[in-house]
Design an enzyme around this catalytic site. Structure first.
Site, PDB file in Angstrom:
ATOM      1  CD  GLN A 119       3.263   5.935   2.596  1.00 57.97           C
ATOM      2  OE1 GLN A 119       2.292   5.364   2.103  1.00 57.97           O
ATOM      3  NE2 GLN A 119       4.260   5.268   3.156  1.00 57.97           N
ATOM      4  N   GLY A 136       0.842  -1.199   0.000  1.00 56.78           N
ATOM      5  CA  GLY A 136       0.000   0.000   0.000  1.00 56.78           C
ATOM      6  C   GLY A 136       0.871   1.240   0.000  1.00 56.78           C
ATOM      7  CB  CYS A 151       5.048   2.383   7.318  1.00 52.24           C
ATOM      8  SG  CYS A 151       4.550   3.868   6.432  1.00 52.24           S
ATOM      9  CG  LEU A 152       6.526   1.060   1.316  1.00 52.05           C
ATOM     10  CD1 LEU A 152       5.960   1.297  -0.082  1.00 52.05           C
ATOM     11  CD2 LEU A 152       7.659   0.040   1.267  1.00 52.05           C
ATOM     12  CG  HIS A 157       0.119   6.922   5.331  1.00 48.74           C
ATOM     13  ND1 HIS A 157       1.255   7.408   5.928  1.00 48.74           N
ATOM     14  CD2 HIS A 157       0.343   5.583   5.152  1.00 48.74           C
ATOM     15  CE1 HIS A 157       2.123   6.423   6.102  1.00 48.74           C
ATOM     16  NE2 HIS A 157       1.589   5.293   5.648  1.00 48.74           N
ATOM     17  CG  HIS A 177      -0.718   1.319   7.321  1.00 44.56           C
ATOM     18  ND1 HIS A 177       0.240   0.876   8.207  1.00 44.56           N
ATOM     19  CD2 HIS A 177      -0.069   2.155   6.457  1.00 44.56           C
ATOM     20  CE1 HIS A 177       1.408   1.428   7.895  1.00 44.56           C
ATOM     21  NE2 HIS A 177       1.245   2.204   6.840  1.00 44.56           N
ATOM     22  CD  GLU A 178      -1.026   2.411   2.744  1.00 40.48           C
ATOM     23  OE1 GLU A 178      -0.609   3.575   2.620  1.00 40.48           O
ATOM     24  OE2 GLU A 178      -0.291   1.462   3.083  1.00 40.48           O
TER      25      GLU A 178
HETATM   26 NI    NI Z   1       2.489   3.406   5.669  1.00 39.16          NI
END
Ligand code: NI
Length: 172
Positions: A50, A45, A94-95, A140, A136-137
């Site tokens: 991000q 995701g 998380c990226l 963000h 989660h996304e």
């Molecule tokens: Ni994340």
């Protein structure tokens, strides 16, 4: 299509409540870039902030079986309409917070509405990894990271680790 740079925590853009999208069609190129960036990372995701775009859009694909067909999804202006009482714990990553993983508890199932790139209203019920990922996304999009669910001391340790990582990257 092009790979975008993924912002690493801490970054003020990752703490920003993002703006609703008024013209979904304008985001088609960004959506393609974000999917490419997500698959390349690899991740399941990625949310627009991000990659430094403060708009309410996310992409995801939680198909983990490499032999299965990919299922890229683009969600614009997503909203949670219903969450289950039942909770689920997943080890999240998380990226934007590389190599940090923690168990996070969230509702096990959610019903989400969103707009597609074609401007169509969509809705779906997500469970399992998909439910965790979409929540989660969506966090963000409100400037919230999964480490915000951890105790302050743990969060500070992780933030310091990321600051160090960013300094090292800047020097490299
Ligand atoms: Ni994340």
């Amino acid at each position: 299509m092009a790979l975008r740079d993924i912002l690493i925590h801490p970054d003020p853009r990752l703490k920003t409540v993002t703006e609703p999208v008024s013209d979904p069609a304008e985001l088609r190129a960004l959506a393609e870039d974000m999917l490419e960036t997500m698959y390349h990372a690899p991740g399941i995701g990625l949310a627009a902030p991000q990659v430094g775009v403060l708009k309410r859009m996310l992409v995801m694909d939680c198909i983990k079986d490499e032999d299965a067909d990919p299922k890229p999804m683009v969600l614009i202006n997503p909203e949670i309409k219903w969450s289950s009482e039942e909770k689920n714990v997943y080890e999240e990553g998380c990226l934007s917070i590389p190599e940090i993983y923690n168990d996070i508890e969230r509702p096990a199932e959610v019903e989400v509405t969103w707009t597609s790139l074609d401007g169509q209203d969509q809705s779906a019920r997500f469970d399992g990894l998909w439910a965790t990922c979409v929540q989660h996304e969506m966090d963000h999009l409100d400037g919230k990271l999964f480490i915000d669910y951890l105790k302050p001391l743990k969060r500070q340790m992780i933030t310091r680790k990321m600051q160090k990582l960013k300094r090292e990257k800047a020097r490299a």
